[in-house]
Each structure stands twice: as structure tokens, then as C-alpha cells.
Motif scaffolding. Structure first.
Motif, PDB file in Angstrom:
ATOM      1  N   VAL A 105       0.836  -1.202   0.000  1.00 56.65           N
ATOM      2  CA  VAL A 105       0.000   0.000   0.000  1.00 56.65           C
ATOM      3  C   VAL A 105       0.872   1.253   0.000  1.00 56.65           C
ATOM      4  O   VAL A 105       0.594   2.224  -0.693  1.00 56.65           O
ATOM      5  CB  VAL A 105      -0.984  -0.009   1.198  1.00 56.65           C
ATOM      6  CG1 VAL A 105      -1.700   1.319   1.329  1.00 56.65           C
ATOM      7  CG2 VAL A 105      -1.993  -1.138   1.021  1.00 56.65           C
ATOM      8  N   GLY A 106       1.968   1.224   0.750  1.00 51.28           N
ATOM      9  CA  GLY A 106       2.858   2.375   0.828  1.00 51.28           C
ATOM     10  C   GLY A 106       3.536   2.730  -0.486  1.00 51.28           C
ATOM     11  O   GLY A 106       3.841   3.895  -0.743  1.00 51.28           O
ATOM     12  N   THR A 107       3.761   1.746  -1.322  1.00 48.81           N
ATOM     13  CA  THR A 107       4.423   2.005  -2.599  1.00 48.81           C
ATOM     14  C   THR A 107       3.454   1.990  -3.785  1.00 48.81           C
ATOM     15  O   THR A 107       3.877   2.131  -4.932  1.00 48.81           O
ATOM     16  CB  THR A 107       5.530   0.965  -2.862  1.00 48.81           C
ATOM     17  OG1 THR A 107       4.942  -0.347  -2.908  1.00 48.81           O
ATOM     18  CG2 THR A 107       6.604   1.025  -1.789  1.00 48.81           C
ATOM     19  N   ALA A 108       2.165   1.844  -3.518  1.00 45.76           N
ATOM     20  CA  ALA A 108       1.175   1.684  -4.589  1.00 45.76           C
ATOM     21  C   ALA A 108       1.176   2.843  -5.575  1.00 45.76           C
ATOM     22  O   ALA A 108       1.099   2.633  -6.780  1.00 45.76           O
ATOM     23  CB  ALA A 108      -0.221   1.499  -4.003  1.00 45.76           C
ATOM     24  N   ARG A 109       1.243   4.070  -5.086  1.00 42.10           N
ATOM     25  CA  ARG A 109       1.205   5.227  -5.989  1.00 42.10           C
ATOM     26  C   ARG A 109       2.398   5.202  -6.941  1.00 42.10           C
ATOM     27  O   ARG A 109       2.253   5.357  -8.144  1.00 42.10           O
ATOM     28  CB  ARG A 109       1.172   6.529  -5.205  1.00 42.10           C
ATOM     29  CG  ARG A 109       1.035   7.733  -6.091  1.00 42.10           C
ATOM     30  CD  ARG A 109       0.881   9.023  -5.271  1.00 42.10           C
ATOM     31  NE  ARG A 109       0.620  10.136  -6.118  1.00 42.10           N
ATOM     32  CZ  ARG A 109      -0.573  10.503  -6.566  1.00 42.10           C
ATOM     33  NH1 ARG A 109      -1.637   9.824  -6.215  1.00 42.10           N
ATOM     34  NH2 ARG A 109      -0.712  11.532  -7.355  1.00 42.10           N
TER      35      ARG A 109
ATOM     36  N   ASP B 180       2.003  12.142 -20.813  1.00 40.70           N
ATOM     37  CA  ASP B 180       0.829  12.775 -21.434  1.00 40.70           C
ATOM     38  C   ASP B 180      -0.502  12.148 -20.999  1.00 40.70           C
ATOM     39  O   ASP B 180      -1.546  12.466 -21.548  1.00 40.70           O
ATOM     40  CB  ASP B 180       0.947  12.761 -22.949  1.00 40.70           C
ATOM     41  CG  ASP B 180       1.042  11.355 -23.542  1.00 40.70           C
ATOM     42  OD1 ASP B 180       1.268  10.394 -22.787  1.00 40.70           O
ATOM     43  OD2 ASP B 180       0.902  11.237 -24.768  1.00 40.70           O
ATOM     44  N   ILE B 181      -0.500  11.303 -19.990  1.00 44.37           N
ATOM     45  CA  ILE B 181      -1.736  10.744 -19.444  1.00 44.37           C
ATOM     46  C   ILE B 181      -2.314  11.773 -18.479  1.00 44.37           C
ATOM     47  O   ILE B 181      -1.662  12.181 -17.525  1.00 44.37           O
ATOM     48  CB  ILE B 181      -1.476   9.412 -18.710  1.00 44.37           C
ATOM     49  CG1 ILE B 181      -0.931   8.355 -19.666  1.00 44.37           C
ATOM     50  CG2 ILE B 181      -2.738   8.927 -17.998  1.00 44.37           C
ATOM     51  CD1 ILE B 181      -1.906   7.854 -20.690  1.00 44.37           C
ATOM     52  N   ASP B 182      -3.558  12.206 -18.731  1.00 45.36           N
ATOM     53  CA  ASP B 182      -4.183  13.247 -17.914  1.00 45.36           C
ATOM     54  C   ASP B 182      -5.015  12.693 -16.765  1.00 45.36           C
ATOM     55  O   ASP B 182      -5.052  13.273 -15.680  1.00 45.36           O
ATOM     56  CB  ASP B 182      -5.087  14.130 -18.786  1.00 45.36           C
ATOM     57  CG  ASP B 182      -4.306  14.887 -19.834  1.00 45.36           C
ATOM     58  OD1 ASP B 182      -3.193  15.338 -19.530  1.00 45.36           O
ATOM     59  OD2 ASP B 182      -4.812  15.017 -20.962  1.00 45.36           O
ATOM     60  N   VAL B 183      -5.727  11.616 -17.006  1.00 42.81           N
ATOM     61  CA  VAL B 183      -6.646  11.071 -16.019  1.00 42.81           C
ATOM     62  C   VAL B 183      -6.461   9.560 -15.950  1.00 42.81           C
ATOM     63  O   VAL B 183      -6.332   8.892 -16.977  1.00 42.81           O
ATOM     64  CB  VAL B 183      -8.125  11.384 -16.392  1.00 42.81           C
ATOM     65  CG1 VAL B 183      -9.083  10.736 -15.413  1.00 42.81           C
ATOM     66  CG2 VAL B 183      -8.353  12.881 -16.459  1.00 42.81           C
ATOM     67  N   VAL B 184      -6.468   9.044 -14.729  1.00 45.11           N
ATOM     68  CA  VAL B 184      -6.393   7.605 -14.519  1.00 45.11           C
ATOM     69  C   VAL B 184      -7.604   7.204 -13.689  1.00 45.11           C
ATOM     70  O   VAL B 184      -7.838   7.746 -12.609  1.00 45.11           O
ATOM     71  CB  VAL B 184      -5.097   7.206 -13.773  1.00 45.11           C
ATOM     72  CG1 VAL B 184      -5.103   5.718 -13.446  1.00 45.11           C
ATOM     73  CG2 VAL B 184      -3.872   7.592 -14.585  1.00 45.11           C
ATOM     74  N   LEU B 185      -8.398   6.285 -14.207  1.00 46.83           N
ATOM     75  CA  LEU B 185      -9.517   5.724 -13.460  1.00 46.83           C
ATOM     76  C   LEU B 185      -9.094   4.342 -12.979  1.00 46.83           C
ATOM     77  O   LEU B 185      -8.597   3.541 -13.764  1.00 46.83           O
ATOM     78  CB  LEU B 185     -10.753   5.595 -14.340  1.00 46.83           C
ATOM     79  CG  LEU B 185     -11.286   6.888 -14.948  1.00 46.83           C
ATOM     80  CD1 LEU B 185     -12.439   6.583 -15.895  1.00 46.83           C
ATOM     81  CD2 LEU B 185     -11.725   7.844 -13.862  1.00 46.83           C
TER      82      LEU B 185
ATOM     83  N   LEU C 244      -6.648   3.141  -3.469  1.00 48.52           N
ATOM     84  CA  LEU C 244      -6.887   4.382  -2.731  1.00 48.52           C
ATOM     85  C   LEU C 244      -5.594   5.128  -2.449  1.00 48.52           C
ATOM     86  O   LEU C 244      -5.526   6.357  -2.546  1.00 48.52           O
ATOM     87  CB  LEU C 244      -7.635   4.089  -1.429  1.00 48.52           C
ATOM     88  CG  LEU C 244      -9.080   3.615  -1.589  1.00 48.52           C
ATOM     89  CD1 LEU C 244      -9.635   3.176  -0.235  1.00 48.52           C
ATOM     90  CD2 LEU C 244      -9.939   4.695  -2.216  1.00 48.52           C
ATOM     91  N   ALA C 245      -4.542   4.403  -2.128  1.00 53.32           N
ATOM     92  CA  ALA C 245      -3.247   5.029  -1.861  1.00 53.32           C
ATOM     93  C   ALA C 245      -2.678   5.682  -3.121  1.00 53.32           C
ATOM     94  O   ALA C 245      -1.959   6.682  -3.035  1.00 53.32           O
ATOM     95  CB  ALA C 245      -2.263   4.000  -1.319  1.00 53.32           C
ATOM     96  N   ALA C 246      -3.009   5.154  -4.280  1.00 49.87           N
ATOM     97  CA  ALA C 246      -2.505   5.697  -5.533  1.00 49.87           C
ATOM     98  C   ALA C 246      -3.367   6.853  -6.056  1.00 49.87           C
ATOM     99  O   ALA C 246      -2.999   7.522  -7.006  1.00 49.87           O
ATOM    100  CB  ALA C 246      -2.453   4.605  -6.599  1.00 49.87           C
ATOM    101  N   SER C 247      -4.484   7.123  -5.397  1.00 49.02           N
ATOM    102  CA  SER C 247      -5.463   8.084  -5.899  1.00 49.02           C
ATOM    103  C   SER C 247      -5.271   9.480  -5.319  1.00 49.02           C
ATOM    104  O   SER C 247      -4.846   9.642  -4.180  1.00 49.02           O
ATOM    105  CB  SER C 247      -6.880   7.615  -5.552  1.00 49.02           C
ATOM    106  OG  SER C 247      -7.120   6.369  -6.123  1.00 49.02           O
ATOM    107  N   ASP C 248      -5.659  10.470  -6.128  1.00 48.92           N
ATOM    108  CA  ASP C 248      -5.731  11.849  -5.650  1.00 48.92           C
ATOM    109  C   ASP C 248      -7.135  12.159  -5.132  1.00 48.92           C
ATOM    110  O   ASP C 248      -7.318  13.042  -4.317  1.00 48.92           O
ATOM    111  CB  ASP C 248      -5.426  12.829  -6.786  1.00 48.92           C
ATOM    112  CG  ASP C 248      -3.970  12.762  -7.227  1.00 48.92           C
ATOM    113  OD1 ASP C 248      -3.117  12.484  -6.379  1.00 48.92           O
ATOM    114  OD2 ASP C 248      -3.710  12.988  -8.425  1.00 48.92           O
ATOM    115  N   ALA C 249      -8.128  11.447  -5.656  1.00 48.06           N
ATOM    116  CA  ALA C 249      -9.516  11.692  -5.265  1.00 48.06           C
ATOM    117  C   ALA C 249     -10.293  10.382  -5.389  1.00 48.06           C
ATOM    118  O   ALA C 249      -9.911   9.492  -6.133  1.00 48.06           O
ATOM    119  CB  ALA C 249     -10.162  12.751  -6.160  1.00 48.06           C
ATOM    120  N   CYS C 250     -11.376  10.299  -4.650  1.00 49.74           N
ATOM    121  CA  CYS C 250     -12.224   9.105  -4.698  1.00 49.74           C
ATOM    122  C   CYS C 250     -13.599   9.471  -5.172  1.00 49.74           C
ATOM    123  O   CYS C 250     -14.071  10.536  -5.004  1.00 49.74           O
ATOM    124  CB  CYS C 250     -12.323   8.460  -3.327  1.00 49.74           C
ATOM    125  SG  CYS C 250     -10.750   7.940  -2.660  1.00 49.74           S
TER     126      CYS C 250
END
Length: 108
Positions: free
Chosen positions: A68-72, A82-87, A102-108
Motif C-alpha cells: 500500500v505504501g508504494t502503490a502510488r 501525457d496521461i491526464d486522467v487515470v480511473l 486508494l493510496a494511488a489516488s488523488d480523489a475518490c
């Protein structure tokens, strides 16, 4: 976990041989695993993996924190600039891979 988003996005296209498991478990870069989808817009997919449910059962809780700590870094570090959004399509359970997403996310 069920790869429903992968199936829906790929529609009738063949499922890629490399998946998110190859990124999370085998250390491949996301850029090397993602594939172009059949949609006309530049939409890429990092295919889901049903195998991750199996791997989650084999990982002891001490390793969960590290994953989890290294997921992002692991999930997003190998993406093209050039990738703008990741779902991130998460499994339907509260477990390791949901926490990693969740750890890799900026928003949920």
C-alpha cells in the motif's frame, strides 16, 4: 477482482496477455502493459487481473503496508507523461488491492 471494467472497455477486443498483476506483482511499468482500447479517443487500459485475489490471500499482513505504501509509485510511476486522467476500477471487497488503489489516488 472480477475484471468487469476490463471486459466492458475492451468489448469484443481480445484481452491482453499482460495485466495489472504484471505491474503490481512482477514490477513491470504500467506504460509497457497498457493497451489502446477500441474507442476512437486516446483511451488506454491496464487490464484487470482475476489472479490478484489469489495473490492477496498469500500475502501476510506485514507485506500489506509495504504494498500500500508504494502503490502510488508502482501504479503511476510508469505512466507516460501525457496521461491526464487515470480511473482505477477496484475489486468489490475491502482488501489489499482496494487499499492500494486508494493510496494511488488523488480523489475518490
Amino acid at each position: 477482482g472480477q475484471c468487469n471494467a476490463t471486459r466492458a472497455v475492451l468489448a469484443k477486443a481480445a484481452r491482453p496477455s499482460l495485466t495489472v498483476k504484471d505491474v503490481l506483482w512482477d514490477g513491470r511499468y504500467a506504460e509497457d502493459v497498457m493497451v489502446q482500447t477500441p474507442f476512437p479517443a486516446p483511451l488506454f487500459l491496464l487490464a484487470g487481473s482475476e489472479e490478484l485475489a489469489y495473490y492477496e490471500k498469500k500475502i501476510d499482513e506485514a507485506q500489506w503496508d509495504e504494498i500500500v505504501g508504494t502503490a502510488r509509485e508502482v501504479l503511476l510511476g510508469g505512466l507516460p507523461a501525457d496521461i491526464d486522467v487515470v480511473l482505477i476500477d477496484t475489486p468489490p471487497t475491502v482488501g489489499l488491492w482496494l487499499n492500494a488503489a486508494l493510496a494511488a489516488s488523488d480523489a475518490c
